[in-house]
Design an enzyme around this catalytic site. Structure first.
Site, PDB file in Angstrom:
ATOM      1  N   TRP A   1      -9.943   0.329  -4.862  1.00 36.59           N
ATOM      2  CA  TRP A   1      -9.463   1.746  -4.567  1.00 36.59           C
ATOM      3  C   TRP A   1      -7.761   1.887  -5.179  1.00 36.59           C
ATOM      4  O   TRP A   1      -7.249   2.785  -5.472  1.00 36.59           O
ATOM      5  CB  TRP A   1      -9.215   1.729  -2.927  1.00 36.59           C
ATOM      6  CG  TRP A   1      -8.924   3.071  -2.535  1.00 36.59           C
ATOM      7  CD1 TRP A   1      -8.016   3.273  -1.644  1.00 36.59           C
ATOM      8  CD2 TRP A   1      -9.599   4.332  -2.726  1.00 36.59           C
ATOM      9  NE1 TRP A   1      -7.923   4.781  -1.361  1.00 36.59           N
ATOM     10  CE2 TRP A   1      -9.019   5.312  -1.891  1.00 36.59           C
ATOM     11  CE3 TRP A   1     -10.723   4.815  -3.454  1.00 36.59           C
ATOM     12  CZ2 TRP A   1      -9.138   6.655  -2.074  1.00 36.59           C
ATOM     13  CZ3 TRP A   1     -10.955   6.192  -3.616  1.00 36.59           C
ATOM     14  CH2 TRP A   1     -10.474   7.256  -2.618  1.00 36.59           C
TER      15      TRP A   1
ATOM     16  N   LYS B   1       4.252   2.148  -2.327  1.00 36.69           N
ATOM     17  CA  LYS B   1       4.633   3.192  -3.285  1.00 36.69           C
ATOM     18  C   LYS B   1       6.070   3.619  -2.713  1.00 36.69           C
ATOM     19  O   LYS B   1       6.961   3.687  -3.792  1.00 36.69           O
ATOM     20  CB  LYS B   1       3.657   4.590  -2.709  1.00 36.69           C
ATOM     21  CG  LYS B   1       2.102   4.189  -3.104  1.00 36.69           C
ATOM     22  CD  LYS B   1       1.571   5.446  -2.501  1.00 36.69           C
ATOM     23  CE  LYS B   1       0.028   5.224  -1.998  1.00 36.69           C
ATOM     24  NZ  LYS B   1      -0.960   4.323  -2.509  1.00 36.69           N
TER      25      LYS B   1
ATOM     26  N   SER C   1       0.891  -1.313   0.118  1.00 34.05           N
ATOM     27  CA  SER C   1      -0.057   0.035   0.040  1.00 34.05           C
ATOM     28  C   SER C   1       0.722   1.473   0.073  1.00 34.05           C
ATOM     29  O   SER C   1       1.618   1.330  -0.819  1.00 34.05           O
ATOM     30  CB  SER C   1      -0.981   0.024   1.116  1.00 34.05           C
ATOM     31  OG  SER C   1      -2.346   0.821   0.859  1.00 34.05           O
TER      32      SER C   1
ATOM     33  N   HIS D   1      -7.508  -5.839   0.301  1.00 33.86           N
ATOM     34  CA  HIS D   1      -6.342  -4.985   0.268  1.00 33.86           C
ATOM     35  C   HIS D   1      -5.663  -5.382   1.565  1.00 33.86           C
ATOM     36  O   HIS D   1      -5.657  -5.345   2.611  1.00 33.86           O
ATOM     37  CB  HIS D   1      -6.845  -3.532   0.409  1.00 33.86           C
ATOM     38  CG  HIS D   1      -5.618  -2.574   0.561  1.00 33.86           C
ATOM     39  ND1 HIS D   1      -4.828  -2.247  -0.646  1.00 33.86           N
ATOM     40  CD2 HIS D   1      -5.055  -1.897   1.573  1.00 33.86           C
ATOM     41  CE1 HIS D   1      -4.108  -1.383  -0.283  1.00 33.86           C
ATOM     42  NE2 HIS D   1      -4.201  -1.168   1.064  1.00 33.86           N
TER      43      HIS D   1
END
Ligand code: GCU
Length: 411
Positions: free
Chosen positions: A341, A254, A250, A392
């Protein structure tokens, strides 16, 4: 029988959903990673390394993550605890304080496990965690966050029970496959809230220096912390520091991508559900968008990035070019089927968009525009991908794919 039919129907529906999404949600054209700003087309790897890569790095630094500083003023290491008896003798555990300044006001605590069954230095996975080292495992010897650290974290941070996030860190599985694994709480490097950059390593490295649109954000700080951990791993004779995979989930996915881009010592990069501003193509505007992420998490990026909110088509880059920064090193992008998302389809397309750069180095990449089915991992050349069924998160299924991908390159 009924249950099976329903399950099949549900699986088929989720597939249709992902496939349906495979068409661009907005018509868009991706920038060609091989096209220089002056219009020339990169012809070979030398030109990529010498000209285009630096140009793109400059863009990502000045427009997205900010300019990271150099080395910490006084990087030093202290072993706080060590035992050869972790997980019933499977591993050696080390807990190390990695300090960035002489006074040890700024530091992180790295938890490391090294398999005891090894012949020579082993490859390793390194990644930050969300809830503290103690929350990654049931191992009772893992140190709890200390009050001085907790005082710097966001007031919303709760000390959770041991192993609250244990399912994300499959230590025994990883160790049994011959890898060391190391982690630290991301808040140790830079607490995850917006306080005007007065906390964490921003304060240490910048003091009261005025900030501008290119000043480094918090993702950049976490990535910088990962590099300092790699500095430490380079001092460890049990670790093959040339074979360290950087991993993150998540926001930390990044971060792993940016760490892999800025620090080419990382041998392999894994993005788990990194989504918007990670692997997901921004121009798709599917799931989280540039505008929303800057509104909700303004501290993650440099100030200039906010200007692209709602103007994604004006971005002189897109996220496939962040993935291309990893080339020619192996890169794995994973998604979860329910994680709209993070836009699983957009995450996949950043691999496809980066493949031409791998090609320059003589490596195949993922080029098929048809999004793979759920739980059908794909590895082509130096790129890997899967969509896990479910939410997720990071699960054993994800680690199974990462270990098998790493086996190809780090063993
Ligand atoms: C939020 C945020 C995402 C991020 C995620 C996470 O959902 O919008 O960009 O990836 O938090 O880090 O869990």
């Amino acid at each position: 029988m009924r249950v099976i039919i329903i399950l099949v129907a549900v699986a088929a529906m989720s597939l249709v959903f992902l496939r349906g999404n495979a068409q661009p949600v907005n018509p868009y054209e991706l920038p060609d990673p091989l096209k220089m700003e002056d219009g020339r087309i990169v012809k070979n790897k030398r030109q990529w390394v010498k000209e285009r890569r630096p140009e793109l790095m400059e863009m990502l630094r000045s427009q997205m993550f900010g300019r990271e500083p150099g080395q910490a003023p006084d990087l030093h290491f202290e072993t706080l605890e060590e035992s050869h008896d972790a997980f019933g003798g499977l591993a050696t555990r080390k807990q190390v304080k990695i300090s960035f300044d002489k006074d040890e006001k700024y530091y992180l605590v790295l938890l490391m496990y090294i398999p005891n069954d090894r012949k020579g230095p082993v490859p390793a996975f390194l990644g930050a965690n969300f809830k503290g080292n103690h929350a990654t495992t049931t191992d009772p010897a893992v140190l709890m966050p200390t009050p001085d650290k907790l005082a710097t974290y966001a007031s919303s941070f709760k000390v959770e029970p041991r192993s609250a996030n244990g399912h994300r860190w499959e230590y025994e599985y990883i160790l049994k496959h011959g890898y060391a694994v190391a982690t630290f709480c991301y808040n140790d490097v830079d607490p995850d809230f917006h306080d005007g950059f007065h906390n964490g390593v921003h304060q240490l490295m910048d003091g009261d220096k005025p900030r501008n649109g290119e000043s480094w954000g918090t993702i950049s700080a976490w990535a910088w912390g990962l590099s300092r951990c790699l500095d430490f791993l380079e001092t460890q004779k049990e670790i093959n520091s040339k074979k360290v995979a950087v991993i993150g989930h998540s926001r930390l996915g990044k971060t792993a991508l940016w760490a892999g881009a800025t620090d080419q010592r990382f041998a392999l990069v894994i993005s788990n559900d990194s989504g918007c501003s990670g692997a997901a193509i921004a121009r798709r505007k599917s799931g989280e968008t540039v505008e929303v992420i800057n509104r909700n998490f303004p501290h993650w990026f440099c100030g200039n990035y906010a200007a692209y909110g709602g103007r994604e088509e004006k971005m002189p880059w897109d996220q496939h070019e962040l993935v291309a920064m990893i080339a020619p090193r192996p890169v794995y992008v994973a998604s979860a089927s329910e994680d709209d998302w993070a836009d699983p389809v957009g995450e996949y397309y950043s691999l496809v968009g980066a493949a031409s750069v791998y090609r320059l180095f003589g490596y195949d990449g993922i080029t098929d525009r048809t999004v793979p089915e759920i739980e059908h991992p794909v590895v082509v050349g130096r790129m890997g991908h899967h969509i896990r069924k479910g939410e997720h998160n990071v699960r054993l299924y994800d680690w199974e794919q990462y270990v098998s991908f790493a086996d190809r390159f780090l063993k």
